[in-house]
Enzyme design. Structure first.
Site, PDB file in Angstrom:
ATOM      1  N   PRO A   1       0.797  -1.225   0.000  1.00 45.54           N
ATOM      2  CA  PRO A   1       0.000   0.000   0.000  1.00 45.54           C
ATOM      3  C   PRO A   1       0.833   1.280   0.000  1.00 45.54           C
ATOM      4  CG  PRO A   1      -0.129  -1.095   2.137  1.00 45.54           C
ATOM      5  CD  PRO A   1       0.577  -2.030   1.204  1.00 45.54           C
ATOM      6  N   ASN A   2       0.312   2.239  -0.725  1.00 46.95           N
ATOM      7  CA  ASN A   2       0.846   3.600  -0.837  1.00 46.95           C
ATOM      8  C   ASN A   2       2.129   3.706  -1.655  1.00 46.95           C
ATOM      9  OD1 ASN A   2      -1.224   4.853   0.772  1.00 46.95           O
ATOM     10  ND2 ASN A   2      -0.266   3.858   2.528  1.00 46.95           N
TER      11      ASN A   2
ATOM     12  N   ARG B   1       5.147  11.064  -2.449  1.00 47.05           N
ATOM     13  CA  ARG B   1       4.847  10.800  -1.036  1.00 47.05           C
ATOM     14  C   ARG B   1       6.115  10.934  -0.196  1.00 47.05           C
ATOM     15  NH1 ARG B   1       4.343   5.021   1.781  1.00 47.05           N
ATOM     16  NH2 ARG B   1       3.868   5.749   3.868  1.00 47.05           N
TER      17      ARG B   1
ATOM     18  N   TYR C   1      11.262   8.725   1.248  1.00 41.69           N
ATOM     19  CA  TYR C   1      11.216   7.707   0.201  1.00 41.69           C
ATOM     20  C   TYR C   1      11.890   8.104  -1.106  1.00 41.69           C
ATOM     21  CZ  TYR C   1       7.839   5.757   3.425  1.00 41.69           C
ATOM     22  OH  TYR C   1       7.233   5.258   4.558  1.00 41.69           O
TER      23      TYR C   1
ATOM     24  N   ASN D   1       7.914  -5.758  -0.991  1.00 40.20           N
ATOM     25  CA  ASN D   1       7.838  -4.605  -0.102  1.00 40.20           C
ATOM     26  C   ASN D   1       6.388  -4.537   0.337  1.00 40.20           C
ATOM     27  OD1 ASN D   1       7.697  -2.182   1.224  1.00 40.20           O
ATOM     28  ND2 ASN D   1       8.920  -1.058  -0.279  1.00 40.20           N
TER      29      ASN D   1
ATOM     30  N   ALA E   1       3.184  -0.995   4.862  1.00 40.54           N
ATOM     31  CA  ALA E   1       2.566  -1.025   6.198  1.00 40.54           C
ATOM     32  C   ALA E   1       2.123  -2.432   6.603  1.00 40.54           C
ATOM     33  CB  ALA E   1       1.383  -0.066   6.242  1.00 40.54           C
TER      34      ALA E   1
ATOM     35  N   GLU F   1      12.329  -9.747   1.602  1.00 38.94           N
ATOM     36  CA  GLU F   1      11.611  -8.567   2.096  1.00 38.94           C
ATOM     37  C   GLU F   1      12.471  -7.333   1.867  1.00 38.94           C
ATOM     38  OE1 GLU F   1      10.174  -6.879   6.482  1.00 38.94           O
ATOM     39  OE2 GLU F   1      10.850  -8.947   6.295  1.00 38.94           O
TER      40      GLU F   1
ATOM     41  N   HIS G   1      12.602  -2.837   1.991  1.00 35.54           N
ATOM     42  CA  HIS G   1      12.035  -1.560   2.428  1.00 35.54           C
ATOM     43  C   HIS G   1      12.943  -0.452   1.938  1.00 35.54           C
ATOM     44  CE1 HIS G   1       9.196  -3.606   5.007  1.00 35.54           C
ATOM     45  NE2 HIS G   1      10.195  -4.383   5.389  1.00 35.54           N
TER      46      HIS G   1
ATOM     47  N   ARG H   1      12.967   4.178  12.392  1.00 35.43           N
ATOM     48  CA  ARG H   1      11.780   5.023  12.272  1.00 35.43           C
ATOM     49  C   ARG H   1      10.899   4.862  13.506  1.00 35.43           C
ATOM     50  NH1 ARG H   1       9.098   4.782   6.747  1.00 35.43           N
ATOM     51  NH2 ARG H   1       8.086   6.605   7.649  1.00 35.43           N
TER      52      ARG H   1
END
Length: 154
Positions: A10-11, A18, A23, A75, A78, A99, A101, A108
């Protein structure tokens, strides 16, 4: 021909606009094109899919083996932090998952420090921006070469 599936959660469709301070300014289309170009250099097919819907990502993971994918680069965004459904889908299939990111989730907000999927993936690469995806792809390509599944050898 070997195949790699890249799943974006998502996103991530908003990359480039964003929170660029976190990012970066590279878009998801840019990332997909870079990955596809690099995979093609090794005669490996690469498909990228983005979804804001957990069930769509679960479906893609579950169907990966039947669709001929050798590896998944994921990725989960969330969903990384709470999706037991994605975790269980990864555990249920016989396709290795890496995985990734863009940001370093461990530096964070506290809620981002824990990945529920990390226990069932091959490994995690985080904090290198676009290079997190590229590093994951290099791991995949190296493993495919070692198995004799690319146009090149080690």
């Amino acid at each position: 021909m070997s195949k790699v599936l890249v799943l974006h959660g998502p996103n991530l469709n908003l990359l480039g606009t964003r929170e660029p301070e976190i990012y970066g300014s590279t878009t998801l289309a840019d990332i997909a094109a870079m990955l596809k170009e690099r995979a093609a250099q090794e005669a490996v097919e690469l498909d990228s899919i983005q979804s804001n819907y957990e069930g769509k990502l679960v479906d893609e993971i579950q169907q990966a083996k039947a669709n001929g994918y050798d590896y998944i680069i994921l990725n989960a965004a969330a969903f990384t932090h709470y999706s037991i459904a994605i975790r269980d889908a990864i555990a249920a299939v016989d396709v290795p998952v890496i995985e990734v990111h863009l940001s370093n989730i461990h530096t964070r907000e506290e809620f981002r420090h824990h990945s529920v999927i990390s226990a069932v993936v091959l490994g995690q690469i985080a904090g290198f921006g676009v290079d997190s995806y590229m590093a994951a792809l290099e791991v995949v390509l190296r493993r495919l070469r070692a198995a004799g599944k690319t146009g090149k050898s080690l």
